[in-house]
Design a protein around this motif. Structure first.
Motif, PDB file in Angstrom:
ATOM      1  N   PHE A 159      25.196 -75.619 -43.318  1.00  9.74           N
ATOM      2  CA  PHE A 159      24.564 -74.306 -43.168  1.00  9.74           C
ATOM      3  C   PHE A 159      25.026 -73.406 -44.310  1.00  9.74           C
ATOM      4  O   PHE A 159      26.116 -73.564 -44.847  1.00  9.74           O
ATOM      5  CB  PHE A 159      24.833 -73.674 -41.796  1.00  9.74           C
ATOM      6  N   ALA A 160      24.142 -72.474 -44.668  1.00  8.59           N
ATOM      7  CA  ALA A 160      24.408 -71.638 -45.836  1.00  8.59           C
ATOM      8  C   ALA A 160      24.418 -70.172 -45.446  1.00  8.59           C
ATOM      9  O   ALA A 160      23.457 -69.661 -44.866  1.00  8.59           O
ATOM     10  CB  ALA A 160      23.350 -71.882 -46.901  1.00  8.59           C
ATOM     11  N   HIS A 161      25.531 -69.491 -45.774  1.00 11.92           N
ATOM     12  CA  HIS A 161      25.547 -68.031 -45.711  1.00 11.92           C
ATOM     13  C   HIS A 161      24.730 -67.528 -46.898  1.00 11.92           C
ATOM     14  O   HIS A 161      24.917 -67.996 -48.022  1.00 11.92           O
ATOM     15  CB  HIS A 161      26.990 -67.518 -45.816  1.00 11.92           C
ATOM     16  N   THR A 162      23.819 -66.591 -46.640  1.00 11.79           N
ATOM     17  CA  THR A 162      23.089 -65.975 -47.751  1.00 11.79           C
ATOM     18  C   THR A 162      23.299 -64.471 -47.683  1.00 11.79           C
ATOM     19  O   THR A 162      23.678 -63.917 -46.644  1.00 11.79           O
ATOM     20  CB  THR A 162      21.574 -66.234 -47.664  1.00 11.79           C
ATOM     21  N   GLU A 163      23.055 -63.833 -48.792  1.00  7.45           N
ATOM     22  CA  GLU A 163      23.054 -62.375 -48.830  1.00  7.45           C
ATOM     23  C   GLU A 163      21.610 -61.920 -48.758  1.00  7.45           C
ATOM     24  O   GLU A 163      21.240 -60.895 -49.308  1.00  7.45           O
ATOM     25  CB  GLU A 163      23.752 -61.884 -50.103  1.00  7.45           C
ATOM     26  N   SER A 164      20.784 -62.767 -48.134  1.00  7.53           N
ATOM     27  CA  SER A 164      19.371 -62.526 -47.824  1.00  7.53           C
ATOM     28  C   SER A 164      18.475 -62.300 -49.036  1.00  7.53           C
ATOM     29  O   SER A 164      17.398 -61.748 -48.943  1.00  7.53           O
ATOM     30  CB  SER A 164      19.202 -61.400 -46.809  1.00  7.53           C
ATOM     31  N   GLY A 165      18.928 -62.737 -50.186  1.00 12.34           N
ATOM     32  CA  GLY A 165      18.119 -62.579 -51.393  1.00 12.34           C
ATOM     33  C   GLY A 165      17.526 -63.897 -51.848  1.00 12.34           C
ATOM     34  O   GLY A 165      17.422 -64.848 -51.076  1.00 12.34           O
ATOM     35  N   LEU A 166      17.178 -63.953 -53.110  1.00 11.76           N
ATOM     36  CA  LEU A 166      16.469 -65.113 -53.643  1.00 11.76           C
ATOM     37  C   LEU A 166      17.388 -66.294 -53.922  1.00 11.76           C
ATOM     38  O   LEU A 166      16.921 -67.363 -54.312  1.00 11.76           O
ATOM     39  CB  LEU A 166      15.727 -64.698 -54.916  1.00 11.76           C
ATOM     40  N   GLU A 167      18.715 -66.088 -53.727  1.00 11.30           N
ATOM     41  CA  GLU A 167      19.633 -67.212 -53.929  1.00 11.30           C
ATOM     42  C   GLU A 167      19.356 -68.365 -52.985  1.00 11.30           C
ATOM     43  O   GLU A 167      19.754 -69.498 -53.231  1.00 11.30           O
ATOM     44  CB  GLU A 167      21.097 -66.760 -53.793  1.00 11.30           C
ATOM     45  N   CYS A 168      18.632 -68.086 -51.877  1.00 10.51           N
ATOM     46  CA  CYS A 168      18.363 -69.139 -50.891  1.00 10.51           C
ATOM     47  C   CYS A 168      17.652 -70.324 -51.538  1.00 10.51           C
ATOM     48  O   CYS A 168      17.934 -71.478 -51.208  1.00 10.51           O
ATOM     49  CB  CYS A 168      17.577 -68.594 -49.712  1.00 10.51           C
ATOM     50  N   PHE A 169      16.766 -70.068 -52.484  1.00  8.10           N
ATOM     51  CA  PHE A 169      16.019 -71.168 -53.102  1.00  8.10           C
ATOM     52  C   PHE A 169      16.919 -72.033 -53.984  1.00  8.10           C
ATOM     53  O   PHE A 169      16.797 -73.252 -54.007  1.00  8.10           O
ATOM     54  CB  PHE A 169      14.826 -70.626 -53.901  1.00  8.10           C
ATOM     55  N   GLU A 170      17.838 -71.373 -54.676  1.00  5.54           N
ATOM     56  CA  GLU A 170      18.759 -72.166 -55.511  1.00  5.54           C
ATOM     57  C   GLU A 170      19.720 -72.962 -54.636  1.00  5.54           C
ATOM     58  O   GLU A 170      20.080 -74.100 -54.967  1.00  5.54           O
ATOM     59  CB  GLU A 170      19.536 -71.260 -56.491  1.00  5.54           C
ATOM     60  N   ARG A 196      17.468 -60.527 -42.402  1.00 13.87           N
ATOM     61  CA  ARG A 196      17.810 -59.232 -43.005  1.00 13.87           C
ATOM     62  C   ARG A 196      16.841 -58.909 -44.143  1.00 13.87           C
ATOM     63  O   ARG A 196      16.813 -57.794 -44.646  1.00 13.87           O
ATOM     64  CB  ARG A 196      19.256 -59.264 -43.529  1.00 13.87           C
ATOM     65  N   ASN A 197      16.101 -59.910 -44.566  1.00 13.02           N
ATOM     66  CA  ASN A 197      15.033 -59.720 -45.541  1.00 13.02           C
ATOM     67  C   ASN A 197      13.768 -60.298 -44.893  1.00 13.02           C
ATOM     68  O   ASN A 197      13.360 -61.416 -45.184  1.00 13.02           O
ATOM     69  CB  ASN A 197      15.390 -60.450 -46.840  1.00 13.02           C
ATOM     70  N   ALA A 198      13.202 -59.518 -43.964  1.00 10.34           N
ATOM     71  CA  ALA A 198      12.173 -60.035 -43.048  1.00 10.34           C
ATOM     72  C   ALA A 198      10.793 -60.040 -43.695  1.00 10.34           C
ATOM     73  O   ALA A 198       9.856 -59.392 -43.233  1.00 10.34           O
ATOM     74  CB  ALA A 198      12.163 -59.217 -41.758  1.00 10.34           C
ATOM     75  N   ASP A 199      10.681 -60.770 -44.760  1.00  5.72           N
ATOM     76  CA  ASP A 199       9.456 -60.827 -45.560  1.00  5.72           C
ATOM     77  C   ASP A 199       8.798 -62.175 -45.286  1.00  5.72           C
ATOM     78  O   ASP A 199       9.303 -63.221 -45.715  1.00  5.72           O
ATOM     79  CB  ASP A 199       9.891 -60.684 -47.026  1.00  5.72           C
ATOM     80  N   TYR A 200       7.688 -62.144 -44.552  1.00  4.44           N
ATOM     81  CA  TYR A 200       7.059 -63.400 -44.118  1.00  4.44           C
ATOM     82  C   TYR A 200       6.736 -64.326 -45.287  1.00  4.44           C
ATOM     83  O   TYR A 200       6.936 -65.533 -45.214  1.00  4.44           O
ATOM     84  CB  TYR A 200       5.797 -63.106 -43.302  1.00  4.44           C
ATOM     85  N   TRP A 201       6.261 -63.761 -46.370  1.00  2.00           N
ATOM     86  CA  TRP A 201       5.938 -64.587 -47.556  1.00  2.00           C
ATOM     87  C   TRP A 201       7.153 -65.410 -47.989  1.00  2.00           C
ATOM     88  O   TRP A 201       7.070 -66.609 -48.235  1.00  2.00           O
ATOM     89  CB  TRP A 201       5.481 -63.659 -48.691  1.00  2.00           C
ATOM     90  N   LEU A 202       8.317 -64.731 -48.038  1.00  2.00           N
ATOM     91  CA  LEU A 202       9.565 -65.384 -48.447  1.00  2.00           C
ATOM     92  C   LEU A 202       9.970 -66.468 -47.447  1.00  2.00           C
ATOM     93  O   LEU A 202      10.354 -67.582 -47.813  1.00  2.00           O
ATOM     94  CB  LEU A 202      10.647 -64.314 -48.547  1.00  2.00           C
ATOM     95  N   HIS A 203       9.855 -66.131 -46.161  1.00  2.00           N
ATOM     96  CA  HIS A 203      10.293 -67.068 -45.116  1.00  2.00           C
ATOM     97  C   HIS A 203       9.404 -68.302 -45.062  1.00  2.00           C
ATOM     98  O   HIS A 203       9.878 -69.415 -44.855  1.00  2.00           O
ATOM     99  CB  HIS A 203      10.330 -66.351 -43.769  1.00  2.00           C
ATOM    100  N   ARG A 204       8.100 -68.081 -45.262  1.00  2.79           N
ATOM    101  CA  ARG A 204       7.163 -69.197 -45.254  1.00  2.79           C
ATOM    102  C   ARG A 204       7.455 -70.131 -46.435  1.00  2.79           C
ATOM    103  O   ARG A 204       7.484 -71.349 -46.298  1.00  2.79           O
ATOM    104  CB  ARG A 204       5.732 -68.648 -45.364  1.00  2.79           C
ATOM    105  N   LYS A 205       7.722 -69.521 -47.575  1.00  2.64           N
ATOM    106  CA  LYS A 205       8.033 -70.306 -48.778  1.00  2.64           C
ATOM    107  C   LYS A 205       9.313 -71.133 -48.569  1.00  2.64           C
ATOM    108  O   LYS A 205       9.399 -72.293 -48.959  1.00  2.64           O
ATOM    109  CB  LYS A 205       8.221 -69.340 -49.955  1.00  2.64           C
ATOM    110  N   LEU A 206      10.284 -70.490 -47.940  1.00  2.00           N
ATOM    111  CA  LEU A 206      11.555 -71.186 -47.687  1.00  2.00           C
ATOM    112  C   LEU A 206      11.350 -72.310 -46.659  1.00  2.00           C
ATOM    113  O   LEU A 206      11.839 -73.433 -46.844  1.00  2.00           O
ATOM    114  CB  LEU A 206      12.577 -70.159 -47.168  1.00  2.00           C
ATOM    115  N   ALA A 207      10.607 -72.015 -45.589  1.00  2.00           N
ATOM    116  CA  ALA A 207      10.381 -73.023 -44.547  1.00  2.00           C
ATOM    117  C   ALA A 207       9.626 -74.228 -45.113  1.00  2.00           C
ATOM    118  O   ALA A 207       9.842 -75.361 -44.685  1.00  2.00           O
ATOM    119  CB  ALA A 207       9.605 -72.412 -43.384  1.00  2.00           C
ATOM    120  N   ARG A 208       8.772 -73.978 -46.090  1.00  2.00           N
ATOM    121  CA  ARG A 208       8.008 -75.086 -46.679  1.00  2.00           C
ATOM    122  C   ARG A 208       8.898 -76.076 -47.423  1.00  2.00           C
ATOM    123  O   ARG A 208       8.482 -77.200 -47.700  1.00  2.00           O
ATOM    124  CB  ARG A 208       6.922 -74.548 -47.622  1.00  2.00           C
TER     125      ARG A 208
END
Ligand SMILES: [Zn+2]
Length: 320
Positions: free
Chosen positions: A179-190, A212-224
């Motif tokens: 599991f990964a702690h994130t600061e809810s930014g774009l680091e999740c993809f890296e 904490r960054n409740a942006d559906y576009w971002l979450h969908r991209k990550l879930a994919r």
């Protein structure tokens, strides 16, 4: 592939885990953070037992304790709480973000081979009751059931990239989930990319705190990418009102990502726990937030996926 999960009460099957709190803090009792911010100091076994009993009485099951070795974790105390309450805890190994360690901590200067052996031993043989604070290692019968990595906001520093490689090597050897702690930014993809490159398949990766960054576009991209997501802002109104995460959860489900969602409390402060005189306590997610989800039209099938099936699939590496 394993049908049991390593916990403080030994390896347990899905039926015994029940509703899984995918991100919680029962103890933080050493390291830099509790000195700098005393509200983070969770050190009382009696207090943890009280809040965990409330969680159990509300219908809660296993809890993932997300403090990794040497950053404030206390395996001995986690075992005591489980023995007193019957609630199994999945113990974490791996690495937290830098703020949790004293300067010059060993994770920064041991070789990747040495770090791999240290973390693998926690997964394969048992966790160190002395939390690798040395010099004596005292392994207990409880094995780590998950491993943490932690990103920085919108980037990863060199040490984090190194530690991700270490965690990848341990995963390849043991199959232990990450599991990964994130600061809810774009680091999740890296983080996902680097874990994939290091040999961790997306289905065994849980990305934490993303609501904490409740942006559906971002979450969908990550879930994919195939990873699971953990949401934990409910009750913590400093981040956002709960309607925001509820809307996001509904968008994710309607978008076909029900099987990627998990919930956690992340109540890592005395002021969040009833037993220390604060609130709302671990049980809130079930007594209030899940009750609200039902009111807002979430079905039992959806709630069971979020609470039971999804976190189990992440932990066990099984298809169901
Ligand atoms: Zn946390």
């Amino acid at each position: 592939m394993s049908l049991t999960i390593e916990t403080t009460l030994g390896p347990l099957p899905k039926e015994r885990l029940g509703r899984i709190n995918a991100h919680e803090h029962l103890f933080i009792d050493s390291g830099q953070i509790v000195v700098k911010e005393p509200d983070f100091r969770l050190d009382s076994v009696d207090c943890a037992i009280k809040d965990v009993v409330d969680w159990r009485e509300a219908g809660g099951g296993a809890i993932v304790d997300t403090m990794p070795v040497s950053s404030g974790r206390n395996v001995g105390k986690l075992i005591k709480v489980s023995e007193a309450t019957g609630i199994p805890v999945i113990v974490a190994s791996g690495f937290h973000k830098g703020a949790f360690y004293w300067p010059d901590h060993w994770r920064g200067h041991y070789s990747e081979d040495e770090l791999t052996e240290l973390i693998a031993a926690e997964v394969e043989q048992g966790c160190d009751l002395n939390e690798y604070q040395g010099p004596i290692v005292k392994r207990c019968r409880v094995k780590a059931g998950a491993m943490k990595v932690a990103g920085n906001c919108n980037h990863l520093d060199d040490i984090t990239r190194r530690l991700i490689r270490v965690i990848g090597r341990v995963h390849q050897r043991t199959g232990c989930p990450v599991f990964a702690h994130t600061e809810s930014g774009l680091e999740c993809f890296e983080i996902v990319q680097r874990l994939n490159d290091a040999g961790v398949p997306s289905a065994r990766i849980l990305i934490c705190h993303m609501d904490r960054n409740a942006d559906y576009w971002l979450h969908r991209k990550l879930a994919r990418t195939g990873v699971l997501l953990e949401y934990d802002t409910p009750s913590r109104f400093k981040y956002q009102p709960e309607c925001v995460v509820i809307r996001l959860m509904r968008e994710m489900i309607d978008g076909g990502f029900l099987d990627r969602l998990t919930l956690g409390g992340d109540l890592a402060r005395r002021s969040y726990l009833k037993s220390y005189g604060g609130g709302p306590g671990y049980a809130y997610l079930l007594t209030h937030f899940t009750a609200r989800l039902r009111e807002e039209g979430f079905s039992e099938h959806e709630l069971n996926a979020i609470w039971i099936d999804n976190p189990f699939r992440w932990l066990a590496g099984t298809p169901s």
